[in-house]
Write a protein that holds these residues in place. Sequence first.
Motif, short mmCIF file in Angstrom:
data_model
loop_
_atom_site.label_atom_id
_atom_site.label_comp_id
_atom_site.label_asym_id
_atom_site.label_seq_id
_atom_site.Cartn_x
_atom_site.Cartn_y
_atom_site.Cartn_z
N TYR A 113 0.88 -1.13 0.13
CA TYR A 113 -0.09 -0.28 -0.09
C TYR A 113 1.06 1.11 0.00
CZ TYR A 113 -3.01 3.23 1.29
OH TYR A 113 -3.70 4.97 1.00
N HIS B 171 -4.94 2.73 -3.32
CA HIS B 171 -5.32 1.67 -3.54
C HIS B 171 -5.28 0.70 -2.58
CE1 HIS B 171 -6.86 -1.64 -6.39
NE2 HIS B 171 -5.57 -2.40 -6.10
N PHE B 172 -6.42 0.84 -1.78
CA PHE B 172 -6.92 -0.39 -0.55
C PHE B 172 -7.28 -1.92 -0.56
CE2 PHE B 172 -9.56 -1.64 3.26
CZ PHE B 172 -7.77 -1.95 3.83
N PHE B 173 -7.77 -1.96 -2.06
CA PHE B 173 -8.50 -3.25 -1.65
C PHE B 173 -7.28 -4.11 -2.78
CE2 PHE B 173 -11.72 -1.36 0.14
CZ PHE B 173 -12.24 -2.50 1.35
N LEU C 120 -11.55 -4.76 6.73
CA LEU C 120 -12.27 -4.50 5.60
C LEU C 120 -12.92 -2.93 5.28
CD1 LEU C 120 -13.30 -7.69 3.44
CD2 LEU C 120 -11.08 -6.58 3.12
N VAL C 121 -13.45 -3.13 6.80
CA VAL C 121 -14.69 -1.70 6.70
C VAL C 121 -13.95 -0.55 7.07
CG1 VAL C 121 -16.33 -1.02 8.79
CG2 VAL C 121 -17.11 -2.96 7.19
N GLY D 128 -10.68 -0.53 7.06
CA GLY D 128 -9.87 0.03 5.95
C GLY D 128 -10.03 1.05 4.73
N TYR D 129 -11.81 -0.05 4.03
CA TYR D 129 -12.54 1.20 3.21
C TYR D 129 -12.65 3.00 3.80
CZ TYR D 129 -16.11 2.15 -0.52
OH TYR D 129 -17.01 2.76 -1.48
N ALA D 130 -13.33 2.84 4.68
CA ALA D 130 -13.38 3.94 5.46
C ALA D 130 -12.17 4.99 4.90
CB ALA D 130 -13.81 4.08 7.13
N TYR E 179 -10.00 4.46 3.21
CA TYR E 179 -9.85 4.58 1.91
C TYR E 179 -10.31 6.02 1.34
CZ TYR E 179 -9.93 3.51 -3.05
OH TYR E 179 -10.23 3.76 -4.34
N LYS E 180 -11.76 5.70 1.67
CA LYS E 180 -12.65 6.64 1.39
C LYS E 180 -12.59 8.23 1.57
CE LYS E 180 -16.25 6.24 -1.68
NZ LYS E 180 -15.75 6.38 -2.77
#
Length: 172
Positions: free
Chosen positions: A94, A100-102, A154-155, A157-159, A161-162
Amino acid sequence: MKTKEICLRGLMIALVTVSTMVLQIPVSATNGYIHLGDSMILLISVFFGWRYGMVAGGVGAALADLLSGYAHWAPFTLIIKGVMGLLVGKIAHYTPAEKHFFGLRNLAGSVVGIVWMIIGYYFGGAVLQKSFTVALTSIPENLVQGGAGFVIFLVVGYAFYKAKIYKYVSAK
């Protein structure tokens, strides 16, 4: 080592310790507990790399064991969670430039880290219980713990990322 690195490592150790201790669900089969600390080890290892993940994972989780009355697990946890952070950080990739996280490497690294944790606690349990057969009972609970940590990773990490948090938190 710079002062910033020392402070970050100390904060990350505290984050893993507190997240491991804040919600503990005791498990009789393992003489341990299910907790949220794995998600923090995954996040730290992906965003900050293997050195931070290894230290925060190993020391933070071992401290949580010591402070929670599970001192008999602390030496195993130090090694298991330290290697978990190392593996995730070495496999994951990363960088803020990629934003790019996912990516496959981040997800694969996290899964490898969780699988290692399950295997490590199986062998640790076999040593403590003096039976590889009895230690098999720890696998379902460790699967639940690892799965929950992965979902939270995942949750959050996505937060991150956003929210473009990678601009502020990455130490790589």
